[in-house]
Design a protein around this motif. Sequence first.
Motif, mmCIF file in Angstrom:
data_model
loop_
_atom_site.group_PDB
_atom_site.id
_atom_site.type_symbol
_atom_site.label_atom_id
_atom_site.label_comp_id
_atom_site.label_asym_id
_atom_site.label_seq_id
_atom_site.Cartn_x
_atom_site.Cartn_y
_atom_site.Cartn_z
ATOM 1 N N ALA A 206 1.007 -1.409 0.103
ATOM 2 C CA ALA A 206 -0.042 -0.056 -0.002
ATOM 3 C C ALA A 206 1.096 1.270 0.032
ATOM 4 C CB ALA A 206 -0.700 0.227 1.189
ATOM 5 N N LEU A 207 0.384 2.274 -0.772
ATOM 6 C CA LEU A 207 0.958 3.627 -0.614
ATOM 7 C C LEU A 207 -0.141 4.509 -0.159
ATOM 8 C CD1 LEU A 207 3.131 5.725 -1.173
ATOM 9 C CD2 LEU A 207 2.422 5.926 -3.789
ATOM 10 N N MET A 208 0.235 5.118 0.916
ATOM 11 C CA MET A 208 -0.799 6.210 1.360
ATOM 12 C C MET A 208 -0.268 7.531 1.696
ATOM 13 S SD MET A 208 -2.384 3.487 4.417
ATOM 14 C CE MET A 208 -2.213 1.900 4.465
ATOM 15 N N ARG A 209 -1.028 8.586 1.704
ATOM 16 C CA ARG A 209 -0.654 10.057 2.041
ATOM 17 C C ARG A 209 -1.559 10.555 2.963
ATOM 18 N NH1 ARG A 209 1.351 14.972 -1.892
ATOM 19 N NH2 ARG A 209 2.605 15.775 -0.194
ATOM 20 N N ARG A 210 -0.876 11.074 4.161
ATOM 21 C CA ARG A 210 -1.510 11.382 5.113
ATOM 22 C C ARG A 210 -2.540 12.603 4.978
ATOM 23 N NH1 ARG A 210 0.510 12.939 11.329
ATOM 24 N NH2 ARG A 210 -1.302 13.381 11.927
ATOM 25 N N ARG A 211 -3.662 12.421 5.463
ATOM 26 C CA ARG A 211 -4.547 13.691 5.377
ATOM 27 C C ARG A 211 -4.073 14.727 6.350
ATOM 28 N NH1 ARG A 211 -8.846 11.376 2.433
ATOM 29 N NH2 ARG A 211 -9.235 9.221 2.925
ATOM 30 N N PRO A 212 -3.873 16.201 5.870
ATOM 31 C CA PRO A 212 -3.580 17.055 6.755
ATOM 32 C C PRO A 212 -4.606 17.292 7.997
ATOM 33 C CG PRO A 212 -3.554 18.012 4.629
ATOM 34 C CD PRO A 212 -4.174 16.604 4.437
ATOM 35 N N GLU A 213 -4.090 17.494 9.147
ATOM 36 C CA GLU A 213 -4.906 18.004 10.438
ATOM 37 C C GLU A 213 -5.621 16.637 10.924
ATOM 38 O OE1 GLU A 213 -4.278 20.616 11.473
ATOM 39 O OE2 GLU A 213 -3.107 21.367 9.447
ATOM 40 N N THR A 214 -4.991 15.567 10.687
ATOM 41 C CA THR A 214 -5.803 14.419 11.167
ATOM 42 C C THR A 214 -4.943 13.393 12.462
ATOM 43 O OG1 THR A 214 -4.767 12.867 9.368
ATOM 44 C CG2 THR A 214 -7.177 13.550 9.256
ATOM 45 N N ARG A 215 -5.475 13.102 13.383
ATOM 46 C CA ARG A 215 -4.537 12.356 14.608
ATOM 47 C C ARG A 215 -5.175 11.346 14.585
ATOM 48 N NH1 ARG A 215 0.131 13.393 16.214
ATOM 49 N NH2 ARG A 215 0.720 15.531 15.597
#
Length: 215
Positions: A206-215
């Motif tokens: 898997a390749l993922m990118r973090r959504r901004p402003e999520t904890r």
Amino acid sequence: MFSAAEANRSYFQDAYRTGIHGWEVEKPSPYAVACLRRISKIVPGGRLLDIGCGEGRHSFAARRLGFRVTAMDFEPLALTRARRFARLKKVAGVVFRRASVLRLPFPDSSFDVALDYGCLHHQRKSDWPAYKANLLRVLKPDGFYILTVFSPRFIMFRGSRRPWHVAQGAYRRRFLAGEITALFSRQFEIMDLAEDRENGGGFWHALMRRRPETR
Ligand SMILES: C[S@@+](CC[C@H](N)C(=O)[O-])C[C@H]1O[C@@H](n2cnc3c(N)ncnc32)[C@H](O)[C@@H]1O
């Protein structure tokens, strides 16, 4: 309840004492390298954490693509071997750290990329929240995450209904695609999720990118 870390420890110690184990020693995963190439164009020279780096094959591939790499593993013999391979392969500048993924000793938002090839699937499900909290704390808000875990096609899980397996003391867990998305899709955009079916298969990449402003 047994601790996966304790159960795994002697297995990984033996693996790195003998150099005999079931995964590649030197050749990085083509999927990981393709992701690293892609990310290197978006964050050239970015900081990368190799989670459970083992003998360092992905750290070296990342370093060669210009990333500033921290290679961490909880097994000292893995790091000894990784340092030796770094010297042999003349890969300079990788920082090696002994640490557990469940207690990462790095400041918040330290990394542009986290790569985990085969570490998460050795953690108990009850440790997934700690794994994820540590990952989210050290990864930058728009950071990338490259993950490889066992799928049900992995030989140890074929014909078994149990999602976990213990052999030679090591705890392993297979993932359904839905478990990966359930675990990560709130905080990450899942850019790609593919099952590797070569050699009988057995892995999700898997390749993922973090959504901004999520904890
Ligand atoms: C299957 S090996 C993969 C090694 C390396 N990523 C590779 O692709 O060659 C899994 C690695 O995760 C490490 N590991 C397992 N549990 C860990 C934990 N809780 N914290 C840090 N490292 C861990 C093991 O020592 C081992 O090196």
